[in-house]
Each structure stands twice: as structure tokens, then as C-alpha cells.
Design a protein around this motif. Structure first.
Motif, PDB file in Angstrom:
ATOM      1  N   GLN A  45      48.651 -16.355 -38.763  1.00  0.00           N
ATOM      2  CA  GLN A  45      49.649 -17.119 -38.047  1.00  0.00           C
ATOM      3  C   GLN A  45      50.397 -16.110 -37.045  1.00  0.00           C
ATOM      4  OE1 GLN A  45      53.040 -18.373 -40.643  1.00  0.00           O
ATOM      5  NE2 GLN A  45      53.391 -20.039 -39.499  1.00  0.00           N
ATOM      6  N   GLU A  59      50.156 -12.779 -38.996  1.00  0.00           N
ATOM      7  CA  GLU A  59      50.108 -12.630 -40.546  1.00  0.00           C
ATOM      8  C   GLU A  59      48.982 -13.074 -41.122  1.00  0.00           C
ATOM      9  OE1 GLU A  59      53.431 -13.832 -42.656  1.00  0.00           O
ATOM     10  OE2 GLU A  59      52.530 -13.072 -44.550  1.00  0.00           O
ATOM     11  N   ALA A  62      46.136 -15.243 -47.160  1.00  0.00           N
ATOM     12  CA  ALA A  62      44.648 -15.714 -47.923  1.00  0.00           C
ATOM     13  C   ALA A  62      44.560 -17.311 -48.287  1.00  0.00           C
ATOM     14  CB  ALA A  62      44.993 -14.895 -49.320  1.00  0.00           C
ATOM     15  N   ARG A  63      43.227 -17.696 -48.331  1.00  0.00           N
ATOM     16  CA  ARG A  63      42.707 -18.736 -48.840  1.00  0.00           C
ATOM     17  C   ARG A  63      41.466 -18.419 -49.663  1.00  0.00           C
ATOM     18  NH1 ARG A  63      46.860 -19.629 -47.001  1.00  0.00           N
ATOM     19  NH2 ARG A  63      47.709 -20.978 -45.529  1.00  0.00           N
ATOM     20  N   ASP A 176      59.180  -8.546 -47.410  1.00  0.00           N
ATOM     21  CA  ASP A 176      59.020  -9.921 -47.191  1.00  0.00           C
ATOM     22  C   ASP A 176      60.242 -10.942 -47.960  1.00  0.00           C
ATOM     23  OD1 ASP A 176      57.595 -12.429 -46.244  1.00  0.00           O
ATOM     24  OD2 ASP A 176      55.785 -11.945 -47.395  1.00  0.00           O
ATOM     25  N   ASP A 177      60.340 -12.316 -47.238  1.00  0.00           N
ATOM     26  CA  ASP A 177      61.265 -13.253 -48.353  1.00  0.00           C
ATOM     27  C   ASP A 177      62.756 -12.746 -48.428  1.00  0.00           C
ATOM     28  OD1 ASP A 177      58.892 -14.610 -48.001  1.00  0.00           O
ATOM     29  OD2 ASP A 177      58.359 -14.183 -50.182  1.00  0.00           O
ATOM     30  N   GLU A 236      60.509 -24.298 -37.781  1.00  0.00           N
ATOM     31  CA  GLU A 236      59.560 -25.409 -37.443  1.00  0.00           C
ATOM     32  C   GLU A 236      59.644 -26.198 -36.345  1.00  0.00           C
ATOM     33  OE1 GLU A 236      59.261 -27.663 -41.211  1.00  0.00           O
ATOM     34  OE2 GLU A 236      58.395 -26.081 -42.125  1.00  0.00           O
ATOM     35  N   TYR A 255      55.606 -22.666 -37.706  1.00  0.00           N
ATOM     36  CA  TYR A 255      54.864 -24.006 -37.301  1.00  0.00           C
ATOM     37  C   TYR A 255      55.160 -24.239 -35.866  1.00  0.00           C
ATOM     38  CZ  TYR A 255      53.459 -24.739 -42.417  1.00  0.00           C
ATOM     39  OH  TYR A 255      53.123 -24.650 -43.556  1.00  0.00           O
TER      40      TYR A 255
HETATM   41  P1  C2E Z   1      54.777 -15.242 -47.222  1.00  0.00           P
HETATM   42  O1  C2E Z   1      54.197 -13.992 -46.999  1.00  0.00           O
HETATM   43  O2  C2E Z   1      55.978 -15.484 -47.123  1.00  0.00           O
HETATM   44  O3  C2E Z   1      53.862 -16.019 -46.079  1.00  0.00           O
HETATM   45  C1  C2E Z   1      54.523 -17.298 -45.472  1.00  0.00           C
HETATM   46  C2  C2E Z   1      54.042 -18.732 -46.135  1.00  0.00           C
HETATM   47  O4  C2E Z   1      54.986 -19.575 -45.436  1.00  0.00           O
HETATM   48  C3  C2E Z   1      52.556 -19.109 -45.719  1.00  0.00           C
HETATM   49  O5  C2E Z   1      52.250 -19.863 -46.844  1.00  0.00           O
HETATM   50  C4  C2E Z   1      52.841 -19.806 -44.543  1.00  0.00           C
HETATM   51  O6  C2E Z   1      51.790 -20.681 -44.559  1.00  0.00           O
HETATM   52  C5  C2E Z   1      53.942 -20.597 -44.756  1.00  0.00           C
HETATM   53  N1  C2E Z   1      54.722 -20.961 -43.559  1.00  0.00           N
HETATM   54  C6  C2E Z   1      54.830 -20.295 -42.092  1.00  0.00           C
HETATM   55  N2  C2E Z   1      55.448 -21.024 -41.289  1.00  0.00           N
HETATM   56  C7  C2E Z   1      55.937 -22.139 -42.010  1.00  0.00           C
HETATM   57  C8  C2E Z   1      56.816 -22.903 -41.490  1.00  0.00           C
HETATM   58  O7  C2E Z   1      57.118 -23.078 -40.184  1.00  0.00           O
HETATM   59  N3  C2E Z   1      57.152 -23.966 -42.455  1.00  0.00           N
HETATM   60  C9  C2E Z   1      56.556 -24.041 -43.892  1.00  0.00           C
HETATM   61  N4  C2E Z   1      56.886 -24.971 -44.614  1.00  0.00           N
HETATM   62  N5  C2E Z   1      55.935 -22.994 -44.140  1.00  0.00           N
HETATM   63  C10 C2E Z   1      55.557 -21.957 -43.342  1.00  0.00           C
HETATM   64  P2  C2E Z   1      50.778 -19.437 -47.636  1.00  0.00           P
HETATM   65  O8  C2E Z   1      50.132 -19.067 -46.705  1.00  0.00           O
HETATM   66  O9  C2E Z   1      50.733 -20.709 -48.542  1.00  0.00           O
HETATM   67  O10 C2E Z   1      51.136 -18.310 -48.353  1.00  0.00           O
HETATM   68  C11 C2E Z   1      52.226 -18.224 -49.427  1.00  0.00           C
HETATM   69  C12 C2E Z   1      52.553 -16.795 -50.079  1.00  0.00           C
HETATM   70  O11 C2E Z   1      51.323 -16.362 -50.743  1.00  0.00           O
HETATM   71  C13 C2E Z   1      52.756 -15.730 -49.163  1.00  0.00           C
HETATM   72  O12 C2E Z   1      54.216 -16.045 -48.532  1.00  0.00           O
HETATM   73  C14 C2E Z   1      52.361 -14.519 -49.735  1.00  0.00           C
HETATM   74  O13 C2E Z   1      53.346 -14.078 -50.394  1.00  0.00           O
HETATM   75  C15 C2E Z   1      51.373 -14.842 -50.564  1.00  0.00           C
HETATM   76  N6  C2E Z   1      50.152 -14.526 -49.788  1.00  0.00           N
HETATM   77  C16 C2E Z   1      49.358 -15.126 -48.761  1.00  0.00           C
HETATM   78  N7  C2E Z   1      48.432 -14.185 -48.636  1.00  0.00           N
HETATM   79  C17 C2E Z   1      48.329 -13.260 -49.510  1.00  0.00           C
HETATM   80  C18 C2E Z   1      47.373 -12.267 -49.789  1.00  0.00           C
HETATM   81  O14 C2E Z   1      46.568 -11.898 -48.948  1.00  0.00           O
HETATM   82  N8  C2E Z   1      47.722 -11.136 -50.655  1.00  0.00           N
HETATM   83  C19 C2E Z   1      49.109 -11.632 -51.241  1.00  0.00           C
HETATM   84  N9  C2E Z   1      49.101 -10.377 -52.283  1.00  0.00           N
HETATM   85  N10 C2E Z   1      49.684 -12.474 -51.197  1.00  0.00           N
HETATM   86  C20 C2E Z   1      49.441 -13.562 -50.319  1.00  0.00           C
END
Ligand code: C2E
Ligand code: MG
Ligand code: MG
Ligand code: MG
Length: 288
Positions: A45, A59, A62-63, A176-177, A236, A255
Motif C-alpha cells: 500500500q 507498507e 500479509a495475505r 503503528d496504530d 479514505e 484508500y
Molecule cells: P496495520 O499495520 O495497521 O495495517 C493497516 C491496515 O489498514 C491494513 O489492513 C490496510 O489494508 C488497512 N487500510 C489501509 N488504508 C485503509 C483505509 O483507507 N481504510 C480502511 N478501512 N482500511 C485501510 P490489513 O492488510 O487487513 O492488515 C491488518 C493488520 O494485520 C495490520 O494492521 C497489521 O497489524 C497486521 N499485519 C499485516 N501484515 C502483517 C505482517 O506481515 N506481519 C504482521 N506481524 N502483521 C501484519
């Protein structure tokens, strides 16, 4: 665990709980038996810099495409992988794939990679990630590691040491967050950080809430005083952007500027962007 007041609710809770447990069991089984090397992949992203008017980093998110479970989101499998001891394997595979993609991009584009609690509680593992960077001959300055408040919560001292190590090698660290958990300010005070990502829960409310706007403004101002860069997460809409742009955040991710995309699409975005900045006709079109 929530105690239900009514019988009906209680049954509902139990069903949800057992469904979740079933899911977790299936996920754990596939973590063990699936072909993770083949099934795990990353989406990327864009992170947009308003100051430079361009995307400066991505960024890695993971999927997991599993033949029996389908497409699994990180919110569903990261926690299970942590609990069942597969997380480091997952992280190592994803990191290697992330590095491979990063190597295809120009030097001025960097990659942010999420690490989980278990990853950073193990110094040897973190060293192995640094080893991967060296092997691939990628400049560490092009890598940033994102950690969550919950990830560091368990052991602040070990976390600090590990993060120091990453930074001394030239990588950056982002919290993060930010604002979504507990004692956020303690982390700002105690952890060696380069960047803070402001949680989407504030951004979402900004167009309608003066309070949220003031909170975001205050965090941005604080970051600037502490010499931390700041990222707005989950922007968004143009409406949100109109309110947030005057606050001058360092980076914006959401987004509005791009959804998580394949490595190929990320590469295309970078190419288009370079083209636009060198092609005089494009520039003219943009300023017109
Ligand atoms: P995160 O690191 O806070 O990543 C941001 C999440 O918000 C991502 O969800 C992204 O797709 C979503 N997002 C980005 N922009 C927007 C937007 O404008 N609107 C909305 N509604 N959502 C948005 P995703 O990809 O489902 O990932 C969720 C969480 O899973 C991530 O939050 C992160 O904490 C974790 N994660 C993802 N990939 C990895 C990884 O490789 N390793 C680890 N340990 N955790 C991961
Ligand atoms: Mg993240
Ligand atoms: Mg986040
Ligand atoms: Mg998150």
C-alpha cells in the motif's frame, strides 16, 4: 469474557466463540500442513508524502491464499501463528518476498514491514532479518519496521534493545496504530522510534468531530517536537483530506491514495510517477 444477561445472547456468544475456535484450529492445521512458502504473499500500500507530492514508500501487508481456507486476512491468521509458534516462519517467508520486491524498485522508494510481538521478543530472529537484508544487498535505510503497542507491551526493555539494534544498522522503526491502545505516551517516551502512525479510528471521525481533529493536530505537533515523523493511517475521502492536509502530516496512507496492491501494480505506480515527473507534457497537464 463477556457475561450475557439473557439466555439468547449467551447462546449467541457461545456459537461465535466456538466458530472462532473452529477457525483457529483450521488455521493452525493449515499453518502446519500448508505450503506456506507458496501460499503466503504480500500486497503493497502506497505511503504518500504531501511535501514531495509523490509516493515515497509502501507498507507490506500479509495475505494467505490457502486451497482449503481461501484468502485469509492477517487479522485472522497472525494471532493464531503467534500463539501456535509459526509466526517467525511466516515473518521470515514474507520478509524475503518483501525484499525481493523492494530490490526491483528505485533507491528512493522504501518498504515498511510489520513485525509481531513474538518476532521482536527474540533477538536472534531479528538478527536473522538483518542478515537477510545484508545477503540481498539492500540498503537498510530503505527498510522500516512497524511495531504495534500490543507487540511491545509485554517487555519494554527487550523491545527497546532489539529496536536499538535495528536502528543502529540503519533501519527505521515506526510505532503503528498510535492512540488505539493503552499508555501510548509511555511508548513515545521509552522506545527508540523514528515514526508514529496515527490510528485510523481518529482519522475516520475527523470530518465530523472537532475533538478528533484537535487530537490529530496535537499528535502531529508533538511528533514534530520529538523529531518523529508522522503518518496518517486510513485516509479514505477528500473530505478527510481537506481537514487533514493543513495539519501538514509527513505521510498519508489510505484508500484515497491507493489500496493495498500487487507488487506488479506497485512497480507500475512507481514507473508512472517517475514518468509524470520527467515528462514535461505531463507536468503541464498537471499544473493546468
Ligand atoms: P496495520 O499495520 O495497521 O495495517 C493497516 C491496515 O489498514 C491494513 O489492513 C490496510 O489494508 C488497512 N487500510 C489501509 N488504508 C485503509 C483505509 O483507507 N481504510 C480502511 N478501512 N482500511 C485501510 P490489513 O492488510 O487487513 O492488515 C491488518 C493488520 O494485520 C495490520 O494492521 C497489521 O497489524 C497486521 N499485519 C499485516 N501484515 C502483517 C505482517 O506481515 N506481519 C504482521 N506481524 N502483521 C501484519
Ligand atoms: Mg502496519
Ligand atoms: Mg496501523
Ligand atoms: Mg492495525
Amino acid at each position: 469474557k463477556a457475561k450475557a444477561r439473557f439466555r439468547g445472547q449467551c447462546i449467541l456468544f457461545e456459537t461465535t466463540d466456538s466458530k472462532e475456535m473452529e477457525n483457529a484450529t483450521a488455521i493452525e492445521r493449515e499453518l502446519r500442513e500448508g505450503n506456506l512458502e507458496q501460499e503466503l504473499f504480500l500486497l503493497f500500500q502506497p505511503q504518500y508524502s504531501p511535501g514531495e507530492a509523490r509516493v515515497v514508500s509502501f507498507e507490506a501487508l500479509a495475505r494467505w491464499q490457502n486451497p482449503r481456507l481461501g484468502l485469509v486476512s492477517p487479522d485472522a491468521f497472525i494471532r493464531v501463528a503467534e500463539r501456535s509458534g509459526f509466526i517467525q516462519k511466516v515473518t521470515a517467508i514474507l520478509f524475503r518476498k518483501g525484499l525481493a520486491e523492494l530490490k526491483k524498485w528505485p533507491d528512493d522508494i522504501s518498504l515498511s514491514f510489520n513485525l509481531s510481538a513474538r518476532d521482536i521478543s527474540d533477538q536472534t530472529f531479528v538478527l536473522s532479518l538483518l542478515g537477510q537484508i545484508m545477503e540481498e544487498q539492500v540498503s537498510p535505510s530503505r527498510l522500516e519496521f512497524e511495531i504495534t503497542e500490543t507487540a511491545v507491551m509485554s517487555d519494554l526493555t527487550t523491545s527497546s534493545t532489539v529496536l536499538d539494534r535495528l536502528r543502529s544498522r540503519g533501519c527505521r522503526v515506526a510505532l503503528d496504530d498510535f492512540g488505539s491502545g493503552y499508555s501510548s505516551f509511555e511508548y513515545l517516551d521509552q522506545l527508540p522510534l523514528d515514526k508514529v502512525k496515527i490510528d485510523r479510528s481518529f482519522i475516520r471521525k475527523v470530518p465530523h468531530s472537532i475533538t478528533s481533529r484537535e487530537i490529530v493536530a496535537a499528535i502531529i505537533a508533538l511528533c514534530s517536537k520529538l523529531n518523529l515523523r508522522c503518518v496518517l493511517e486510513g485516509v479514505e475521502t477528500q473530505e478527510e483530506m481537506a481537514v487533514l492536509a493543513p495539519l501538514q502530516p509527513d505521510l498519508i496512507q489510505g484508500y484515497l491514495f491507493g489500496r493495498p496492491m500487487s507488487g506488479k501494480d506497485a512497480g507500475q505506480l512507481i514507473a508512472d510517477q517517475q514518468q509524470a515527473s520527467t515528462d514535461p507534457t505531463e507536468l503541464k497537464a498537471q499544473s493546468a
